[in-house]
Write a protein that holds these residues in place. Sequence first.
Motif, PDB file in Angstrom:
ATOM      1  N   ILE A  43       1.143  -1.397   0.159  1.00 39.50           N
ATOM      2  CA  ILE A  43      -0.597   0.134  -0.038  1.00 39.50           C
ATOM      3  C   ILE A  43       0.963   1.097  -0.170  1.00 39.50           C
ATOM      4  O   ILE A  43       0.213   2.249  -0.501  1.00 39.50           O
ATOM      5  CB  ILE A  43      -1.293  -0.052   1.245  1.00 39.50           C
ATOM      6  N   ASN A  48      -0.637  -1.432  -6.980  1.00 35.36           N
ATOM      7  CA  ASN A  48      -1.954  -1.268  -6.762  1.00 35.36           C
ATOM      8  C   ASN A  48      -2.713  -2.866  -7.830  1.00 35.36           C
ATOM      9  O   ASN A  48      -1.472  -3.484  -8.429  1.00 35.36           O
ATOM     10  CB  ASN A  48      -3.051  -0.014  -7.029  1.00 35.36           C
ATOM     11  N   ASN A  49      -4.039  -3.111  -7.515  1.00 29.79           N
ATOM     12  CA  ASN A  49      -4.311  -3.927  -8.369  1.00 29.79           C
ATOM     13  C   ASN A  49      -4.854  -4.036  -9.544  1.00 29.79           C
ATOM     14  O   ASN A  49      -4.736  -5.190 -10.519  1.00 29.79           O
ATOM     15  CB  ASN A  49      -6.262  -4.423  -7.760  1.00 29.79           C
ATOM     16  N   VAL A  52       0.341  -3.972 -11.414  1.00 31.87           N
ATOM     17  CA  VAL A  52       0.891  -4.880 -10.565  1.00 31.87           C
ATOM     18  C   VAL A  52       2.325  -5.131 -10.470  1.00 31.87           C
ATOM     19  O   VAL A  52       2.940  -5.387  -9.002  1.00 31.87           O
ATOM     20  CB  VAL A  52       0.339  -6.532 -10.199  1.00 31.87           C
ATOM     21  N   ARG A 113       6.240 -11.498  -0.751  1.00 30.80           N
ATOM     22  CA  ARG A 113       6.711 -12.323   0.650  1.00 30.80           C
ATOM     23  C   ARG A 113       8.128 -12.421   0.232  1.00 30.80           C
ATOM     24  O   ARG A 113       8.886 -13.917  -0.145  1.00 30.80           O
ATOM     25  CB  ARG A 113       5.908 -13.408   0.992  1.00 30.80           C
ATOM     26  N   ARG A 188      -2.994  -9.904 -22.676  1.00 31.82           N
ATOM     27  CA  ARG A 188      -2.479  -8.305 -22.344  1.00 31.82           C
ATOM     28  C   ARG A 188      -1.884  -7.611 -23.683  1.00 31.82           C
ATOM     29  O   ARG A 188      -0.905  -8.676 -24.977  1.00 31.82           O
ATOM     30  CB  ARG A 188      -0.982  -8.214 -21.592  1.00 31.82           C
ATOM     31  N   LEU A 335      -7.083  -4.213 -20.004  1.00 33.65           N
ATOM     32  CA  LEU A 335      -7.452  -5.684 -20.431  1.00 33.65           C
ATOM     33  C   LEU A 335      -8.733  -5.371 -21.117  1.00 33.65           C
ATOM     34  O   LEU A 335      -9.528  -4.794 -20.498  1.00 33.65           O
ATOM     35  CB  LEU A 335      -7.637  -6.603 -19.339  1.00 33.65           C
ATOM     36  N   LEU A 337     -11.926  -7.229 -21.477  1.00 36.07           N
ATOM     37  CA  LEU A 337     -13.004  -8.511 -21.290  1.00 36.07           C
ATOM     38  C   LEU A 337     -13.953  -8.822 -22.375  1.00 36.07           C
ATOM     39  O   LEU A 337     -13.821  -9.751 -22.347  1.00 36.07           O
ATOM     40  CB  LEU A 337     -13.417  -7.973 -19.816  1.00 36.07           C
ATOM     41  N   PHE A 347     -14.043  -1.768 -10.728  1.00 33.99           N
ATOM     42  CA  PHE A 347     -12.182  -2.399 -10.345  1.00 33.99           C
ATOM     43  C   PHE A 347     -11.794  -1.702 -11.330  1.00 33.99           C
ATOM     44  O   PHE A 347     -10.697  -2.295 -12.058  1.00 33.99           O
ATOM     45  CB  PHE A 347     -12.753  -3.930 -10.301  1.00 33.99           C
TER      46      PHE A 347
ATOM     47  N   THR B  80      -6.341   0.034  -4.717  1.00 37.91           N
ATOM     48  CA  THR B  80      -5.886  -1.377  -3.764  1.00 37.91           C
ATOM     49  C   THR B  80      -6.639  -2.943  -3.236  1.00 37.91           C
ATOM     50  O   THR B  80      -6.172  -3.636  -2.503  1.00 37.91           O
ATOM     51  CB  THR B  80      -4.705  -1.420  -2.837  1.00 37.91           C
ATOM     52  N   ASP B  81      -8.109  -2.040  -2.254  1.00 32.77           N
ATOM     53  CA  ASP B  81      -9.395  -2.553  -2.184  1.00 32.77           C
ATOM     54  C   ASP B  81      -8.933  -3.842  -2.914  1.00 32.77           C
ATOM     55  O   ASP B  81      -9.571  -4.424  -4.039  1.00 32.77           O
ATOM     56  CB  ASP B  81      -9.627  -2.218  -1.345  1.00 32.77           C
ATOM     57  N   ALA B  82      -9.113  -5.090  -1.979  1.00 33.53           N
ATOM     58  CA  ALA B  82      -9.320  -7.019  -2.977  1.00 33.53           C
ATOM     59  C   ALA B  82     -11.195  -6.835  -3.390  1.00 33.53           C
ATOM     60  O   ALA B  82     -11.835  -6.171  -2.546  1.00 33.53           O
ATOM     61  CB  ALA B  82      -9.352  -7.765  -1.961  1.00 33.53           C
ATOM     62  N   GLN B  83     -11.365  -7.557  -4.617  1.00 31.43           N
ATOM     63  CA  GLN B  83     -12.605  -6.982  -5.038  1.00 31.43           C
ATOM     64  C   GLN B  83     -12.712  -8.607  -5.789  1.00 31.43           C
ATOM     65  O   GLN B  83     -11.751  -9.158  -7.053  1.00 31.43           O
ATOM     66  CB  GLN B  83     -12.867  -6.336  -6.391  1.00 31.43           C
ATOM     67  N   MET B 144      -0.997 -12.383 -11.663  1.00 28.72           N
ATOM     68  CA  MET B 144      -2.909 -11.323 -12.486  1.00 28.72           C
ATOM     69  C   MET B 144      -2.707 -10.722 -13.143  1.00 28.72           C
ATOM     70  O   MET B 144      -2.983 -10.706 -14.432  1.00 28.72           O
ATOM     71  CB  MET B 144      -2.194 -10.108 -10.690  1.00 28.72           C
ATOM     72  N   LYS B 150      -9.278 -10.464 -14.951  1.00 24.32           N
ATOM     73  CA  LYS B 150      -8.734  -8.870 -13.624  1.00 24.32           C
ATOM     74  C   LYS B 150      -9.348 -10.132 -12.887  1.00 24.32           C
ATOM     75  O   LYS B 150     -10.500  -8.844 -11.486  1.00 24.32           O
ATOM     76  CB  LYS B 150      -9.417  -7.778 -14.060  1.00 24.32           C
ATOM     77  N   ARG B 152      -8.099 -11.084 -10.562  1.00 26.42           N
ATOM     78  CA  ARG B 152      -6.799 -11.161  -9.203  1.00 26.42           C
ATOM     79  C   ARG B 152      -7.052  -9.764  -8.361  1.00 26.42           C
ATOM     80  O   ARG B 152      -6.698  -9.329  -8.380  1.00 26.42           O
ATOM     81  CB  ARG B 152      -6.205 -12.406  -9.066  1.00 26.42           C
ATOM     82  N   SER B 153      -6.551 -10.347  -6.923  1.00 26.81           N
ATOM     83  CA  SER B 153      -6.393  -9.060  -5.709  1.00 26.81           C
ATOM     84  C   SER B 153      -4.774  -9.350  -4.933  1.00 26.81           C
ATOM     85  O   SER B 153      -5.023 -10.395  -4.948  1.00 26.81           O
ATOM     86  CB  SER B 153      -8.043  -7.990  -4.759  1.00 26.81           C
ATOM     87  N   PHE B 154      -4.673  -8.370  -5.350  1.00 22.43           N
ATOM     88  CA  PHE B 154      -3.138  -8.089  -4.298  1.00 22.43           C
ATOM     89  C   PHE B 154      -3.531  -7.892  -2.381  1.00 22.43           C
ATOM     90  O   PHE B 154      -3.933  -6.856  -2.573  1.00 22.43           O
ATOM     91  CB  PHE B 154      -1.798  -8.324  -4.695  1.00 22.43           C
ATOM     92  N   THR B 172      -0.338 -11.536  -0.676  1.00 25.31           N
ATOM     93  CA  THR B 172       0.150 -12.866  -1.473  1.00 25.31           C
ATOM     94  C   THR B 172      -1.395 -11.909  -2.086  1.00 25.31           C
ATOM     95  O   THR B 172      -2.370 -11.813  -2.202  1.00 25.31           O
ATOM     96  CB  THR B 172      -0.041 -13.974  -0.439  1.00 25.31           C
TER      97      THR B 172
END
Lengths: 416, 244
Positions: A43, A48-49, A52, A113, A188, A335, A337, A347, B80-83, B144, B150, B152-154, B172
């Motif tokens: 964070i 971010n998602n 990545v 990790r 991609r 992406l 979709l 999202f 950044t929040d997971a969905q 990801m 799309k 997956r979330s980290f 993870t």
Amino acid sequence: MKAVHYSVIQGKSFGYILLLGIFGAITAFGFGAALYMEHNGHIVTGMNNQIVWGLPHVFAVFLIVAASGALNVASMASVFGRALYKPLARLSGLLAIALLAGGLAVLLLDLGRPDRLIIAMTYYNFKSIFALNIILYSGFFLLVGIYLWMMFERRMNPFTKVAGFFAFIWRLILTTGTGSIFGFLVARQAYDAAIMAPLFIIMSFAFGLAIFLLVLISSYAWTHREIGDAVVERLRKLLGIFVASVLYFVLVYHLTNLYVTEHHGIERFILLDGGIYTEIFWMGQILIGGLIPLLLCLTPLGRSRPMVLLAAVLVILGGLAQVYVIIIGGQAFPLELFPGKGVSSSFFDGQITFYQPSIPEMFLGFSGIGITLLITTFAIKVLPFLPNSLANKDVDPHFTDQSKGDSGPSAEAATA
Amino acid sequence: MSIGRRDFLKASAIATTATAFAPGINLIELAAARNPEQAATAIHRWGLLIDVNKCVKGCTACVDACFIENGINEKGSPTTDAQWIRKVTTKDKATGHEQIFPVMCQHCEHPPCVDVCPTGASFKRKDGIVLVDKHICIGCRYCMMACPYKARSFVHQTLTGQNHNAPRGKGTVESCTLCVHKIDRGDGITACADACAGENHKAIIFGDLKDPRSEISRQLKAQASSQIRADFNLNTGVRYRGLS
Ligand code: SF4
């Protein structure tokens, strides 16, 4: 050609200690940043998602790609039998190892990790190109290590050619592997191109040689050893050829993409209206990293040490820009979709994503360079990597100053 | 033709073994739920059928239920929040026609995330559910990059208030588990499908794609359905009806 004499550098001067201190500090800041990132989670980065892989990946991939390219000089000596490059082979091998170590360290420290390094090394999914790369990297360390040993140990000298050959083949596979990390991401659009792997190989030639030139010229200047135009001029022109090849491959990449209607979106994004990515592409990658160095390398304009250094620095900056556009730009473009449809969601589907690297990421990225230079600076003090002299009379007694003659690419460049 | 003594012995050994084990195999095959010690089997393939025309604009019952069921509670940082599941709106560029429906992990038969995962943390169970082993995931995020959906979330930050059914971990990657914990204890439905039915919308059907008698299989047989990006040939376990 005379026998080459190598020696360690003294490494007692204030300048040397200062250099070690600077590289050490850059490295330490990177480790600090990684600890901070691991403690707080990603964070605290700009990632971010959507984006990545961020700035650390840009540095890591750049360094790993450059690592295999740095070995090029040695390969030209051992594999292609170019005598002129022989005295440079040891440094070439050293840089290859140091660059790979720097790149891998950044890659590792950016993991979610990093504490699970043991898992990364003991659990393998052999179908994964990523896992394959881990094996390729380990093999590269080993082969280049053996290669260096053959070069250093007089009684092993006869095997230098064989070791060099294997290291050369391995490095080609390695860069193909790195390029394939992206090539496998069919979903991609930016990466869905067969040319990705060869593009990475040619990029590695240019980046690796630029770093090699930079380290070579500065270490000779700082240790007051002589390095003549016989070496520098040839490397300069060689760099020019490599930069031209990268430009050519980039051109082919975009032209082929433009043929595929499906990829028009991403092409428009990178080339025309991608905002920051378009700017980085044209200004960073093409102008600063391509056209200007090309001019400096292939015309008399660049025939002075400062200009050669400038060209090398520009190629490095342009290389980072290029990897940035590939990695970050490729992710920023959404992406597909639902091809042909407008898409929206909570999202960020269908949206171009904003990415701003944070300070810890920058520290971590730069630490890769710090680690590389730290290893190099330290190694040339403990082992004789550098020839005592690279003056014209020592490397090429027949060398004549061409400053009045033509400046076309040399024969070496053509074989490379 | 004569059968030698040794051949005879071998044949009878095989026959005996077969009779001894066959009933056991049958038993596992027939049971809908399995106890946690038993491995998931390829007898089932779990999936979802989502009816786009039944999904209601503005309704987020499936998303809410998923988040509660799986303890997804980070808020305040949308990027950044997971969905694990999200409502997507598509708009036909020519006609302006809109469609709204949920998208989650599509539980592919050939999942790209599993192919690229260096450690094998991303895996597909025999019953088709694609999962991440949180103990082996090193957080490289290659999956990801590879996922075309799309999905997956980290996990970007330290988590609080986790649900013991769905362990999550900072650093993870995670995605829809098809409520694997509910399937394994025999609930026979996912949280999203349950919530949708609860709203009386019935836009999500959960079931066994391999069981021809299941509701989902019968519905799929009766009417046309599609997969998102079917051109990737991933054979998704999540199917859509009415997607134009
Ligand atoms: S983030 Fe985890 S699950 Fe995804 S590819 Fe990396 S190790 Fe595998």
